[in-house]
Design an enzyme around this catalytic site. Structure first.
Site, PDB file in Angstrom:
ATOM      1  N   ARG A  20      25.908 -20.694  31.537  1.00  0.00           N
ATOM      2  CA  ARG A  20      27.345 -20.656  31.238  1.00  0.00           C
ATOM      3  C   ARG A  20      28.110 -20.502  32.563  1.00  0.00           C
ATOM      4  NH1 ARG A  20      27.366 -14.398  28.908  1.00  0.00           N
ATOM      5  NH2 ARG A  20      27.519 -13.446  30.971  1.00  0.00           N
ATOM      6  N   ASP A  42      18.108 -19.729  33.562  1.00  0.00           N
ATOM      7  CA  ASP A  42      18.870 -18.526  33.172  1.00  0.00           C
ATOM      8  C   ASP A  42      17.980 -17.657  32.292  1.00  0.00           C
ATOM      9  OD1 ASP A  42      21.095 -16.802  32.044  1.00  0.00           O
ATOM     10  OD2 ASP A  42      22.352 -18.310  33.012  1.00  0.00           O
ATOM     11  N   ASP A  98      14.162 -15.463  35.027  1.00  0.00           N
ATOM     12  CA  ASP A  98      14.728 -14.167  35.404  1.00  0.00           C
ATOM     13  C   ASP A  98      14.578 -14.095  36.919  1.00  0.00           C
ATOM     14  OD1 ASP A  98      15.154 -11.530  36.137  1.00  0.00           O
ATOM     15  OD2 ASP A  98      14.189 -10.702  34.348  1.00  0.00           O
ATOM     16  N   TYR A 144      28.873  -3.720  43.550  1.00  0.00           N
ATOM     17  CA  TYR A 144      28.860  -5.197  43.497  1.00  0.00           C
ATOM     18  C   TYR A 144      29.246  -5.747  44.862  1.00  0.00           C
ATOM     19  CZ  TYR A 144      30.505  -9.870  41.980  1.00  0.00           C
ATOM     20  OH  TYR A 144      30.736 -11.221  41.844  1.00  0.00           O
ATOM     21  N   THR A 158      35.779 -16.540  33.663  1.00  0.00           N
ATOM     22  CA  THR A 158      34.474 -16.738  32.999  1.00  0.00           C
ATOM     23  C   THR A 158      34.145 -15.431  32.273  1.00  0.00           C
ATOM     24  OG1 THR A 158      33.323 -15.820  34.902  1.00  0.00           O
ATOM     25  CG2 THR A 158      33.633 -18.221  34.888  1.00  0.00           C
TER      26      THR A 158
HETATM   27  N1  LIG Z   1      33.879 -14.742  37.669  1.00  0.00           N
HETATM   28  C1  LIG Z   1      34.303 -14.232  38.806  1.00  0.00           C
HETATM   29  O1  LIG Z   1      35.444 -13.734  38.901  1.00  0.00           O
HETATM   30  C2  LIG Z   1      33.422 -14.274  40.033  1.00  0.00           C
HETATM   31  C3  LIG Z   1      34.011 -13.994  41.273  1.00  0.00           C
HETATM   32  C4  LIG Z   1      33.210 -14.021  42.405  1.00  0.00           C
HETATM   33  C5  LIG Z   1      31.860 -14.317  42.312  1.00  0.00           C
HETATM   34  N2  LIG Z   1      31.312 -14.578  41.091  1.00  0.00           N
HETATM   35  C6  LIG Z   1      29.880 -14.868  41.047  1.00  0.00           C
HETATM   36  O2  LIG Z   1      29.679 -16.131  40.457  1.00  0.00           O
HETATM   37  C7  LIG Z   1      28.362 -16.177  39.887  1.00  0.00           C
HETATM   38  C8  LIG Z   1      28.454 -16.747  38.486  1.00  0.00           C
HETATM   39  O3  LIG Z   1      29.215 -15.865  37.677  1.00  0.00           O
HETATM   40  P1  LIG Z   1      30.158 -16.355  36.468  1.00  0.00           P
HETATM   41  O4  LIG Z   1      31.526 -16.003  36.810  1.00  0.00           O
HETATM   42  O5  LIG Z   1      29.824 -17.739  36.079  1.00  0.00           O
HETATM   43  O6  LIG Z   1      29.717 -15.296  35.333  1.00  0.00           O
HETATM   44  P2  LIG Z   1      28.766 -15.427  34.052  1.00  0.00           P
HETATM   45  O7  LIG Z   1      28.514 -14.048  33.624  1.00  0.00           O
HETATM   46  O8  LIG Z   1      29.333 -16.394  33.102  1.00  0.00           O
HETATM   47  O9  LIG Z   1      27.438 -16.100  34.668  1.00  0.00           O
HETATM   48  C9  LIG Z   1      26.400 -15.374  35.250  1.00  0.00           C
HETATM   49  C10 LIG Z   1      25.083 -15.962  34.751  1.00  0.00           C
HETATM   50  O10 LIG Z   1      24.012 -15.266  35.411  1.00  0.00           O
HETATM   51  C11 LIG Z   1      23.006 -15.073  34.438  1.00  0.00           C
HETATM   52  N3  LIG Z   1      22.097 -13.982  34.790  1.00  0.00           N
HETATM   53  C12 LIG Z   1      22.309 -12.647  34.765  1.00  0.00           C
HETATM   54  N4  LIG Z   1      21.185 -11.983  35.093  1.00  0.00           N
HETATM   55  C13 LIG Z   1      20.232 -12.922  35.339  1.00  0.00           C
HETATM   56  C14 LIG Z   1      18.870 -12.873  35.727  1.00  0.00           C
HETATM   57  N5  LIG Z   1      18.225 -11.695  35.893  1.00  0.00           N
HETATM   58  N6  LIG Z   1      18.205 -14.045  35.908  1.00  0.00           N
HETATM   59  C15 LIG Z   1      18.835 -15.230  35.717  1.00  0.00           C
HETATM   60  N7  LIG Z   1      20.116 -15.338  35.324  1.00  0.00           N
HETATM   61  C16 LIG Z   1      20.804 -14.200  35.138  1.00  0.00           C
HETATM   62  C17 LIG Z   1      23.766 -14.757  33.147  1.00  0.00           C
HETATM   63  O11 LIG Z   1      22.962 -14.885  31.997  1.00  0.00           O
HETATM   64  C18 LIG Z   1      24.898 -15.771  33.241  1.00  0.00           C
HETATM   65  O12 LIG Z   1      24.561 -17.001  32.632  1.00  0.00           O
HETATM   66  C19 LIG Z   1      27.815 -14.755  39.957  1.00  0.00           C
HETATM   67  O13 LIG Z   1      26.945 -14.631  41.070  1.00  0.00           O
HETATM   68  C20 LIG Z   1      29.067 -13.925  40.204  1.00  0.00           C
HETATM   69  O14 LIG Z   1      28.782 -12.715  40.845  1.00  0.00           O
HETATM   70  C21 LIG Z   1      32.067 -14.576  39.959  1.00  0.00           C
END
Ligand SMILES: NC(=O)c1ccc[n+]([C@@H]2O[C@H](COP(=O)([O-])OP(=O)(O)OC[C@H]3O[C@@H](n4cnc5c(N)ncnc54)[C@H](O)[C@@H]3O)[C@@H](O)[C@H]2O)c1
Length: 264
Positions: A16, A37, A60, A157, A194
């Site tokens: 996602r 994922d 994982d 974080y 997201t």
């Molecule tokens: N959304 C924001 O505001 C934002 C800002 C800066 C950075 N990020 C980074 O962007 C990346 C994606 O985040 P997103 O916003 O799409 O959020 P999200 O929560 O939709 O996606 C994160 C994904 O990582 C997966 N995940 C979690 N633990 C896992 C594991 N042990 N093994 C494999 N997969 C695992 C989750 O199942 C999920 O599908 C992340 O690294 C997040 O830290 C997000």
């Protein structure tokens, strides 16, 4: 621009959000993609929508055996590995006073150990394909603006994402020193709408006494000089660029895609 014809990409956290959108844009750009994922049903759906150019695997990121299986799938199904996106990540929204050692260990396992293991266990496959590619193979690590400046919402974080930013530079040097043609860059998103974005709104509502996550969401949007929150596609486009040969002179660098939030 930003074509990935003939390339094979492995994206962690791709069921996602930013990872799923990146998979979609990469397939549209001509790549074959392994969607990886821990959210298996959602991941299978994400891959299915992309047709024969994508396959799902349970990964994982904290487990070495899962990484080995993902690399084997990329090689057996699509013939190799050119692009690794270390994108999986988790957020706690806890202050230093609130977080327990267990919270930290869970966070660091995904956000840091996952990036280390992905880099280590994909390195040989990436180097093999990079040798014959005009601009080499590519690793793109998803850091954050919280890896560049302090975070009011989640200091732990922020520590993990700062680590990812510097590990990106060390990884670039590691491959260069070995004479292996693997570039490594990071991307630094602002607040993106997201599931994780929604977690930040809940945390902000609690910390700033805004009471209501929708008010915190409005507040977050206004924090960005560009006047809106990011969407997954804003970041996926940046990842695509860093994965493609169009960023062929970039390694050890960070691409900030944050609506101007860190310009202030
Ligand atoms: N959304 C924001 O505001 C934002 C800002 C800066 C950075 N990020 C980074 O962007 C990346 C994606 O985040 P997103 O916003 O799409 O959020 P999200 O929560 O939709 O996606 C994160 C994904 O990582 C997966 N995940 C979690 N633990 C896992 C594991 N042990 N093994 C494999 N997969 C695992 C989750 O199942 C999920 O599908 C992340 O690294 C997040 O830290 C997000």
């Amino acid at each position: 621009m930003n074509r990935l014809d003939g390339k094979v990409a492995l994206i962690s956290g791709a069921s996602r959000g930013i990872g799923a959108k990146t998979a979609e844009l990469m397939v549209a750009a001509g790549a074959k993609v392994i969607v990886a994922d821990v959210l298996d049903d959602l991941g299978r759906e994400t891959a299915k929508k992309l047709g024969d150019a994508a396959a799902y695997i349970h990964l994982d990121v904290t487990k070495e055996a899962d990484w080995r299986a993902a690399v084997e799938l990329a090689e057996s199904k699509f013939g190799g590995l050119d692009v690794l996106c270390n994108n999986a990540g988790v957020f706690t929204g806890l202050g230093i006073d609130e977080a327990t050692l267990d919270d930290w260990n869970k966070l660091v396992a995904v956000n840091m150990t996952g990036v280390f293991l992905g880099t280590k266990l994909c390195a040989d496959a990436l180097a093999a394909r990079g040798a014959d590619s005009p601009h080499g193979s590519a690793i793109v690590n998803t850091s954050s603006i919280a890896g560049l400046v302090g975070s009011q919402l989640d200091p732990l974080y922020s520590m993990t994402k700062g680590g990812v930013a510097l590990f990106t530079k060390s990884t670039a040097l590691f491959f260069a020193r070995k004479g292996q043609r693997v570039r490594c860059n990071s991307i630094h998103p602002g607040v993106i709408d997201t599931d994780m974005g929604a977690q930040t709104f809940v945390s902000r509502a609690q910390k700033q006494g805004l009471n209501d996550p929708s008010k915190a969401k409005e507040f977050s949007a206004k924090m960005h000089p560009i006047g809106r929150l990011g969407v997954a596609e804003d970041i996926a486009k940046g990842i695509l660029f860093l994965a493609s040969d169009d960023s062929g002179f970039m390694t050890g660098s960070g691409l900030v895609v944050d609506g101007g939030i860190t310009a202030q």
